[in-house]
Design a protein around this motif. Structure first.
Motif, mmCIF file in Angstrom:
data_model
loop_
_atom_site.group_PDB
_atom_site.id
_atom_site.type_symbol
_atom_site.label_atom_id
_atom_site.label_comp_id
_atom_site.label_asym_id
_atom_site.label_seq_id
_atom_site.Cartn_x
_atom_site.Cartn_y
_atom_site.Cartn_z
ATOM 1 N N TYR A 103 42.755 41.099 34.999
ATOM 2 C CA TYR A 103 41.697 40.220 34.486
ATOM 3 C C TYR A 103 40.942 39.598 35.662
ATOM 4 C CZ TYR A 103 39.388 36.444 31.962
ATOM 5 O OH TYR A 103 38.448 35.584 31.449
ATOM 6 N N GLY A 104 41.680 39.130 36.675
ATOM 7 C CA GLY A 104 41.036 38.520 37.837
ATOM 8 C C GLY A 104 40.205 39.514 38.617
ATOM 9 N N LEU A 105 40.734 40.730 38.778
ATOM 10 C CA LEU A 105 40.011 41.743 39.549
ATOM 11 C C LEU A 105 38.752 42.218 38.831
ATOM 12 C CD1 LEU A 105 43.019 43.854 40.881
ATOM 13 C CD2 LEU A 105 41.598 42.261 42.171
ATOM 14 N N LEU A 106 38.807 42.297 37.508
ATOM 15 C CA LEU A 106 37.672 42.811 36.747
ATOM 16 C C LEU A 106 36.614 41.748 36.468
ATOM 17 C CD1 LEU A 106 39.549 45.074 34.155
ATOM 18 C CD2 LEU A 106 38.187 45.832 36.112
ATOM 19 N N LEU A 107 37.050 40.525 36.224
ATOM 20 C CA LEU A 107 36.114 39.489 35.793
ATOM 21 C C LEU A 107 36.019 38.307 36.751
ATOM 22 C CD1 LEU A 107 37.087 39.411 31.996
ATOM 23 C CD2 LEU A 107 35.220 40.682 33.066
ATOM 24 N N GLY A 108 36.849 38.298 37.781
ATOM 25 C CA GLY A 108 36.853 37.164 38.698
ATOM 26 C C GLY A 108 35.630 37.119 39.590
ATOM 27 N N ASN A 109 35.417 35.939 40.154
ATOM 28 C CA ASN A 109 34.267 35.736 41.049
ATOM 29 C C ASN A 109 34.738 34.898 42.239
ATOM 30 O OD1 ASN A 109 31.758 35.531 42.194
ATOM 31 N ND2 ASN A 109 31.037 33.939 40.786
ATOM 32 N N GLY A 110 34.933 35.562 43.376
ATOM 33 C CA GLY A 110 35.428 34.855 44.553
ATOM 34 C C GLY A 110 36.906 35.100 44.773
ATOM 35 N N TRP A 111 37.383 34.726 45.969
ATOM 36 C CA TRP A 111 38.761 35.017 46.371
ATOM 37 C C TRP A 111 39.770 34.340 45.454
ATOM 38 C CZ3 TRP A 111 43.205 32.603 47.800
ATOM 39 C CH2 TRP A 111 44.173 33.384 48.427
ATOM 40 N N GLU A 112 39.499 33.106 45.073
ATOM 41 C CA GLU A 112 40.466 32.337 44.280
ATOM 42 C C GLU A 112 40.784 33.026 42.950
ATOM 43 O OE1 GLU A 112 37.901 31.069 45.784
ATOM 44 O OE2 GLU A 112 38.816 29.745 47.291
ATOM 45 N N SER A 113 39.746 33.515 42.263
ATOM 46 C CA SER A 113 39.964 34.104 40.940
ATOM 47 C C SER A 113 40.416 35.560 41.004
ATOM 48 C CB SER A 113 38.692 33.995 40.092
ATOM 49 O OG SER A 113 37.600 34.632 40.734
ATOM 50 N N THR A 114 39.990 36.279 42.033
ATOM 51 C CA THR A 114 40.377 37.696 42.116
ATOM 52 C C THR A 114 41.712 37.907 42.797
ATOM 53 O OG1 THR A 114 39.134 37.953 44.186
ATOM 54 C CG2 THR A 114 37.985 38.491 42.122
ATOM 55 N N VAL A 115 42.072 37.018 43.711
ATOM 56 C CA VAL A 115 43.318 37.193 44.482
ATOM 57 C C VAL A 115 44.249 35.989 44.337
ATOM 58 C CG1 VAL A 115 44.318 37.533 46.777
ATOM 59 C CG2 VAL A 115 42.181 38.691 46.169
ATOM 60 N N GLY A 116 43.750 34.813 44.612
ATOM 61 C CA GLY A 116 44.606 33.631 44.691
ATOM 62 C C GLY A 116 45.363 33.321 43.417
ATOM 63 N N ILE A 117 44.650 33.184 42.295
ATOM 64 C CA ILE A 117 45.304 32.830 41.033
ATOM 65 C C ILE A 117 46.242 33.937 40.547
ATOM 66 C CG2 ILE A 117 44.916 32.305 38.595
ATOM 67 C CD1 ILE A 117 42.401 30.799 39.430
ATOM 68 N N PRO A 118 45.798 35.233 40.528
ATOM 69 C CA PRO A 118 46.728 36.296 40.116
ATOM 70 C C PRO A 118 47.983 36.357 40.989
ATOM 71 C CG PRO A 118 44.485 37.112 40.088
ATOM 72 C CD PRO A 118 44.435 35.758 40.731
ATOM 73 N N TYR A 119 47.806 36.143 42.285
ATOM 74 C CA TYR A 119 48.959 36.160 43.190
ATOM 75 C C TYR A 119 49.909 35.014 42.858
ATOM 76 C CZ TYR A 119 51.544 36.971 47.529
ATOM 77 O OH TYR A 119 52.531 37.261 48.447
ATOM 78 N N GLY A 120 49.348 33.841 42.587
ATOM 79 C CA GLY A 120 50.182 32.690 42.250
ATOM 80 C C GLY A 120 50.939 32.887 40.956
ATOM 81 N N VAL A 121 50.276 33.482 39.944
ATOM 82 C CA VAL A 121 50.941 33.760 38.663
ATOM 83 C C VAL A 121 52.095 34.744 38.864
ATOM 84 C CG1 VAL A 121 50.661 34.812 36.386
ATOM 85 C CG2 VAL A 121 48.910 33.250 37.268
ATOM 86 N N SER A 122 51.862 35.774 39.656
ATOM 87 C CA SER A 122 52.912 36.762 39.913
ATOM 88 C C SER A 122 54.094 36.126 40.646
ATOM 89 C CB SER A 122 52.345 37.924 40.744
ATOM 90 O OG SER A 122 51.353 38.626 40.024
ATOM 91 N N ALA A 123 53.789 35.277 41.629
ATOM 92 C CA ALA A 123 54.855 34.589 42.359
ATOM 93 C C ALA A 123 55.669 33.702 41.419
ATOM 94 C CB ALA A 123 54.261 33.761 43.491
ATOM 95 N N PHE A 124 54.991 33.071 40.453
ATOM 96 C CA PHE A 124 55.697 32.236 39.480
ATOM 97 C C PHE A 124 56.672 33.070 38.660
ATOM 98 C CE2 PHE A 124 55.786 30.319 35.152
ATOM 99 C CZ PHE A 124 56.490 29.171 35.468
ATOM 100 N N TYR A 125 56.303 34.306 38.333
ATOM 101 C CA TYR A 125 57.210 35.174 37.581
ATOM 102 C C TYR A 125 58.368 35.675 38.435
ATOM 103 C CZ TYR A 125 55.169 35.273 32.980
ATOM 104 O OH TYR A 125 54.782 34.918 31.711
ATOM 105 N N VAL A 126 58.177 35.769 39.740
ATOM 106 C CA VAL A 126 59.307 36.057 40.627
ATOM 107 C C VAL A 126 60.289 34.891 40.562
ATOM 108 C CG1 VAL A 126 60.023 36.425 43.024
ATOM 109 C CG2 VAL A 126 57.942 37.512 42.165
#
Length: 344
Positions: A103-126
């Protein structure tokens, strides 16, 4: 810093590949699907390291989301195998990291939405995967330590989107990440190589079959199995260290099962018999307290439950021993019970 970074990446890559190999080996030995998915997760994590070394930030996010999703799914499978949860379609619980990344890669705008937030969500699942593994009940200290190490690793990974531009924290974060990666891999290896996870072959020989026995024969029969890795459901604490025993009681606690939770008992038996079969060992299941189960569930549900266990034992070439108080049953009930074990 470049040389230190490369050394750290190589150390992380080696640790992740090594633990993945051990997990996949544990799957081959035990047949536990949790080991398969945890092993695949660490392989995806190794790919993350490679993508990071090559500078493919987008692929880092994609593969990191897959790593966290498969890791969390493996942790859920672990709890299911341990008989502590019953979940339908557990894979659905592991989808958010992958959905968030795409979702972030397809619809995000800027580093935070395309990389930062998805990375943080994945880390939370770890982190959640570590908490899930650490929550394992019973005598499984290696699982608890592995879960704690993994949870700490996930917590540290969550700070990346926030602290990535803080120059003074870079060497600290890098060093801490490398240490937690190796620690998590080491603890996970300890867990899957433990006897509690993969089991060991017993020296006592038993003949497969299904037997309905009277309670007066209990002491004599179980004495001959005291050194065998028996799975038992009893009304009292487990009598022998070699046994994996669950106490049938309405009081909650470790290694206890509520008498109405027949589904959980069936799942535990199914996993145990699969593991025994994969190790070329005759599984032995002992049920003592059938009358107690009838009190809470009624006669017909318990008869169906015992019939299911009988079929499991026959399919897996195992031994099922069910003890009953003969005087507690009327002739009609006892006849129905005996028919189940006679295969009629």
């Amino acid at each position: 810093m470049d040389g230190l970074l490369l050394a750290g990446q190589m150390l992380s890559l080696t640790a992740k590949v090594a633990v993945a190999v051990l997990l996949l080996r544990a799957y081959r030995i035990s047949g536990r699907t949790s080991a398969l998915h945890l092993g695949l997760a660490w392989l995806f994590s190794a790919v993350v390291v490679l993508m990071d070394a090559l500078g493919h930030e987008i692929l880092v996010v994609v593969f990191y989301s897959v790593f966290s999703a498969v890791l969390f799914y493996g942790s859920l499978r672990f709890l299911i195998e341990e008989g502590q949860v019953v979940l339908k379609r557990p894979w659905m619980w592991a989808l958010p990291p992958v959905i968030g990344a795409f979702y972030g890669l397809l619809l995000g705008n800027g580093w935070e939405s395309t990389v930062g937030i998805p990375y943080g969500v994945s880390a939370f699942y770890v982190f959640l995967a570590g908490v899930t593994i650490a929550s394992a009940e019973g005598d499984f200290p290696t699982a608890r330590r592995a879960g704690i190490a993994l949870a700490l690793f996930g917590l540290h990974e969550m700070d990346y989107p926030v602290l990535r531009d803080v120059q003074w924290f870079a060497p600290i974060g890098f060093t801490l990440g490398a240490v937690l990666t190796v620690l998590s891999a080491y603890m996970m290896a300890r867990m899957v190589l433990s006897e509690r996870f993969i089991g060991t072959k017993p020296t006592v020989e038993v003949k497969p079959g299904v037997k309905l026995l009277t309670r007066k024969n209990y002491e004599r029969v179980v004495e001959g199995l005291k050194d065998y890795p028996v799975l038992a459901f009893l009304r009292e604490p487990t009598p022998f260290p070699a046994w994996t025993g669950y106490m049938l009681t309405a009081v909650s606690g470790e290694m206890r099962i509520h008498p109405t939770n027949l589904a959980r008992m069936s799942e535990i038996v199914s996993r145990y018999l699969r593991e025994a079969s994969n190790q070329d060992v005759t599984g032995v299941v002992v049920i003592d307290g059938v009358e107690f189960l009838v009190t809470y569930n009624g006669l017909q549900p318990v008869l169906k439950f015992l019939a299911t266990l009988r079929d499991m034992a026959l399919v897996n070439n195992a031994l099922l021993l069910v003890f009953v108080e003969e005087n507690a049953w009327n002739p009609k009930e006892l006849s129905m019970l005996k028919r189940i074990f006679a295969g009629e």
